[in-house]
Design a protein around this motif. Structure first.
Motif, PDB file in Angstrom:
ATOM      1  N   TYR A   1      18.186  -1.702  13.305  1.00  0.00           N
ATOM      2  CA  TYR A   1      19.170  -0.629  13.295  1.00  0.00           C
ATOM      3  C   TYR A   1      18.615   0.585  12.551  1.00  0.00           C
ATOM      4  O   TYR A   1      18.289   0.511  11.372  1.00  0.00           O
ATOM      5  CB  TYR A   1      20.479  -1.106  12.652  1.00  0.00           C
ATOM      6  N   SER A   2      18.498   1.687  13.262  1.00  0.00           N
ATOM      7  CA  SER A   2      18.048   2.983  12.727  1.00  0.00           C
ATOM      8  C   SER A   2      16.796   2.871  11.856  1.00  0.00           C
ATOM      9  O   SER A   2      16.779   3.276  10.689  1.00  0.00           O
ATOM     10  CB  SER A   2      19.185   3.663  11.959  1.00  0.00           C
ATOM     11  N   PRO A   3      15.716   2.316  12.422  1.00  0.00           N
ATOM     12  CA  PRO A   3      14.488   2.118  11.631  1.00  0.00           C
ATOM     13  C   PRO A   3      13.795   3.417  11.250  1.00  0.00           C
ATOM     14  O   PRO A   3      13.835   4.405  11.978  1.00  0.00           O
ATOM     15  CB  PRO A   3      13.608   1.289  12.567  1.00  0.00           C
ATOM     16  N   ARG A   4      13.151   3.371  10.084  1.00  0.00           N
ATOM     17  CA  ARG A   4      12.258   4.417   9.592  1.00  0.00           C
ATOM     18  C   ARG A   4      10.904   3.718   9.448  1.00  0.00           C
ATOM     19  O   ARG A   4      10.660   3.018   8.469  1.00  0.00           O
ATOM     20  CB  ARG A   4      12.698   4.959   8.235  1.00  0.00           C
ATOM     21  N   TYR A   5      10.046   3.861  10.455  1.00  0.00           N
ATOM     22  CA  TYR A   5       8.764   3.152  10.484  1.00  0.00           C
ATOM     23  C   TYR A   5       7.778   3.788   9.511  1.00  0.00           C
ATOM     24  O   TYR A   5       7.603   4.994   9.481  1.00  0.00           O
ATOM     25  CB  TYR A   5       8.177   3.178  11.896  1.00  0.00           C
ATOM     26  N   PHE A   6       7.116   2.924   8.732  1.00  0.00           N
ATOM     27  CA  PHE A   6       6.152   3.427   7.764  1.00  0.00           C
ATOM     28  C   PHE A   6       4.744   2.891   7.985  1.00  0.00           C
ATOM     29  O   PHE A   6       3.801   3.406   7.411  1.00  0.00           O
ATOM     30  CB  PHE A   6       6.599   3.143   6.326  1.00  0.00           C
ATOM     31  N   TYR A   7       4.582   1.857   8.837  1.00  0.00           N
ATOM     32  CA  TYR A   7       3.256   1.292   9.102  1.00  0.00           C
ATOM     33  C   TYR A   7       3.342   0.510  10.402  1.00  0.00           C
ATOM     34  O   TYR A   7       3.885  -0.595  10.420  1.00  0.00           O
ATOM     35  CB  TYR A   7       2.834   0.389   7.940  1.00  0.00           C
ATOM     36  N   GLY A   8       2.836   1.066  11.483  1.00  0.00           N
ATOM     37  CA  GLY A   8       2.920   0.392  12.777  1.00  0.00           C
ATOM     38  C   GLY A   8       4.359   0.012  13.096  1.00  0.00           C
ATOM     39  O   GLY A   8       5.241   0.847  13.113  1.00  0.00           O
ATOM     40  N   GLY A   9       4.587  -1.303  13.312  1.00  0.00           N
ATOM     41  CA  GLY A   9       5.925  -1.796  13.621  1.00  0.00           C
ATOM     42  C   GLY A   9       6.755  -2.155  12.391  1.00  0.00           C
ATOM     43  O   GLY A   9       7.836  -2.726  12.527  1.00  0.00           O
TER      44      GLY A   9
ATOM     45  N   GLY B   1       0.821  -1.200   0.000  1.00  0.00           N
ATOM     46  CA  GLY B   1       0.000   0.000   0.000  1.00  0.00           C
ATOM     47  C   GLY B   1       0.853   1.247   0.000  1.00  0.00           C
ATOM     48  O   GLY B   1       2.065   1.204  -0.226  1.00  0.00           O
ATOM     49  N   THR B   2       0.183   2.364   0.285  1.00  0.00           N
ATOM     50  CA  THR B   2       0.841   3.664   0.346  1.00  0.00           C
ATOM     51  C   THR B   2       0.892   4.106   1.795  1.00  0.00           C
ATOM     52  O   THR B   2      -0.142   4.137   2.469  1.00  0.00           O
ATOM     53  CB  THR B   2       0.056   4.700  -0.488  1.00  0.00           C
ATOM     54  N   PHE B   3       2.079   4.432   2.256  1.00  0.00           N
ATOM     55  CA  PHE B   3       2.294   4.790   3.661  1.00  0.00           C
ATOM     56  C   PHE B   3       3.147   6.049   3.724  1.00  0.00           C
ATOM     57  O   PHE B   3       3.547   6.597   2.709  1.00  0.00           O
ATOM     58  CB  PHE B   3       2.995   3.641   4.397  1.00  0.00           C
ATOM     59  N   ARG B   4       3.459   6.461   4.944  1.00  0.00           N
ATOM     60  CA  ARG B   4       4.378   7.583   5.165  1.00  0.00           C
ATOM     61  C   ARG B   4       5.301   7.221   6.329  1.00  0.00           C
ATOM     62  O   ARG B   4       4.879   6.538   7.259  1.00  0.00           O
ATOM     63  CB  ARG B   4       3.624   8.863   5.506  1.00  0.00           C
ATOM     64  N   VAL B   5       6.518   7.735   6.263  1.00  0.00           N
ATOM     65  CA  VAL B   5       7.425   7.562   7.397  1.00  0.00           C
ATOM     66  C   VAL B   5       6.816   8.329   8.559  1.00  0.00           C
ATOM     67  O   VAL B   5       6.585   9.534   8.468  1.00  0.00           O
ATOM     68  CB  VAL B   5       8.846   8.086   7.081  1.00  0.00           C
ATOM     69  N   GLY B   6       6.513   7.598   9.640  1.00  0.00           N
ATOM     70  CA  GLY B   6       5.811   8.205  10.760  1.00  0.00           C
ATOM     71  C   GLY B   6       6.590   8.250  12.053  1.00  0.00           C
ATOM     72  O   GLY B   6       6.245   8.999  12.960  1.00  0.00           O
ATOM     73  N   ARG B   7       7.648   7.456  12.131  1.00  0.00           N
ATOM     74  CA  ARG B   7       8.466   7.440  13.346  1.00  0.00           C
ATOM     75  C   ARG B   7       9.847   6.960  12.962  1.00  0.00           C
ATOM     76  O   ARG B   7       9.996   6.136  12.055  1.00  0.00           O
ATOM     77  CB  ARG B   7       7.851   6.512  14.394  1.00  0.00           C
ATOM     78  N   THR B   8      10.837   7.481  13.639  1.00  0.00           N
ATOM     79  CA  THR B   8      12.211   7.074  13.385  1.00  0.00           C
ATOM     80  C   THR B   8      12.918   6.834  14.709  1.00  0.00           C
ATOM     81  O   THR B   8      12.487   7.313  15.762  1.00  0.00           O
ATOM     82  CB  THR B   8      12.986   8.143  12.591  1.00  0.00           C
ATOM     83  N   PHE B   9      13.993   6.068  14.646  1.00  0.00           N
ATOM     84  CA  PHE B   9      14.822   5.839  15.826  1.00  0.00           C
ATOM     85  C   PHE B   9      16.256   5.739  15.339  1.00  0.00           C
ATOM     86  O   PHE B   9      16.551   4.939  14.449  1.00  0.00           O
ATOM     87  CB  PHE B   9      14.414   4.542  16.544  1.00  0.00           C
ATOM     88  N   ARG B  10      17.143   6.534  15.886  1.00  0.00           N
ATOM     89  CA  ARG B  10      18.549   6.521  15.471  1.00  0.00           C
ATOM     90  C   ARG B  10      19.329   5.579  16.379  1.00  0.00           C
ATOM     91  O   ARG B  10      19.327   5.737  17.586  1.00  0.00           O
ATOM     92  CB  ARG B  10      19.130   7.937  15.550  1.00  0.00           C
ATOM     93  N   GLY B  11      19.932   4.542  15.797  1.00  0.00           N
ATOM     94  CA  GLY B  11      20.707   3.565  16.562  1.00  0.00           C
ATOM     95  C   GLY B  11      19.972   2.235  16.623  1.00  0.00           C
ATOM     96  O   GLY B  11      19.034   1.983  15.873  1.00  0.00           O
ATOM     97  N   ALA B  12      20.407   1.389  17.525  1.00  0.00           N
ATOM     98  CA  ALA B  12      19.829   0.045  17.662  1.00  0.00           C
ATOM     99  C   ALA B  12      18.598   0.092  18.563  1.00  0.00           C
ATOM    100  O   ALA B  12      18.695   0.480  19.723  1.00  0.00           O
ATOM    101  CB  ALA B  12      20.857  -0.918  18.226  1.00  0.00           C
ATOM    102  N   GLU B  13      17.448  -0.280  18.002  1.00  0.00           N
ATOM    103  CA  GLU B  13      16.207  -0.314  18.769  1.00  0.00           C
ATOM    104  C   GLU B  13      15.772  -1.759  18.946  1.00  0.00           C
ATOM    105  O   GLU B  13      15.594  -2.490  17.967  1.00  0.00           O
ATOM    106  CB  GLU B  13      15.100   0.473  18.061  1.00  0.00           C
ATOM    107  N   VAL B  14      15.595  -2.148  20.192  1.00  0.00           N
ATOM    108  CA  VAL B  14      15.163  -3.513  20.486  1.00  0.00           C
ATOM    109  C   VAL B  14      13.649  -3.575  20.336  1.00  0.00           C
ATOM    110  O   VAL B  14      12.914  -2.804  20.965  1.00  0.00           O
ATOM    111  CB  VAL B  14      15.589  -3.946  21.902  1.00  0.00           C
ATOM    112  N   ALA B  15      13.202  -4.481  19.463  1.00  0.00           N
ATOM    113  CA  ALA B  15      11.776  -4.662  19.184  1.00  0.00           C
ATOM    114  C   ALA B  15      11.396  -6.100  19.548  1.00  0.00           C
ATOM    115  O   ALA B  15      12.273  -6.936  19.787  1.00  0.00           O
ATOM    116  CB  ALA B  15      11.513  -4.381  17.703  1.00  0.00           C
TER     117      ALA B  15
END
Length: 186
Positions: A134-142, A114-128
């Protein structure tokens, strides 16, 4: 080797700064070219791969906003689109389609389309819950585009789009996927 690297970069297959070494980033760029050309995905710049490079092979570009990120699930490449043109093609690995266990329940690895937008970012290692991103650019929930040490030639993730850690660092440094940027997944 530098000539191959310069040619890959000039064609839009990102590998950072040419250094004359056939290392991980060169292999990733070659694999992105092979995926775009429908060739065997082995990361080796053989005759067919070099011919595809000489022909200027790029994946097809559907219409959309002038500046966006596209994730082509069939080819397993990520496109950085600026001004309506492909500026970079990056090797990616998306959902494997396999069953895994999440929070004690079975789930199937799927990358949402689908069509999404970058909605959240985290710089560095994020434990999920499913591992470290590593440095995720979230575009849809998780779901995110993120760096990883493993970007195989085939779909292997739980649903995110993996790229090399150096590629995601470049995305951050150059602002290629800022907050609000359109992300098309197909």
């Amino acid at each position: 080797m530098r000539a191959l690297q310069r040619d890959l970069n000039a064609a839009g297959y990102w590998l950072g700064t040419p250094d004359g070494t056939y290392g991980h980033l060169t292999e990733q760029a070659v694999m992105a070219l092979q995926k775009s050309a429908g060739l065997t995905r082995d990361g080796v710049a053989g005759r067919k791969t070099l011919d595809a490079l000489a022909e200027g092979t790029l994946p097809p570009l559907p219409s959309g906003p002038a500046d966006r990120v596209e994730i082509d699930l069939e080819r397993q490449v990520l496109l950085v689109v600026r001004g309506g043109s492909i500026t970079y093609v990056i090797n990616t690995s998306t959902a494997s389609g396999e069953t895994y266990i999440s929070r004690g329940q079975p789930a199937v690895a799927v990358t949402p389309t689908g069509t999404f937008r970058v909605g959240r970012t985290f710089r560095g290692a994020e434990v999920a819950p499913l591992g470290t991103l590593y440095s995720p650019r979230y575009f849809y929930g998780g779901y995110a585009v993120h760096g990883s040490g493993s970007i195989p030639a085939y779909p292997a993730s739980h649903g995110c789009a993996r790229m090399s850690n150096k590629a995601i660092n470049w995305v951050w440094w150059k602002g290629r996927a800022p907050m609000g940027r359109s992300v098309y997944v197909y």
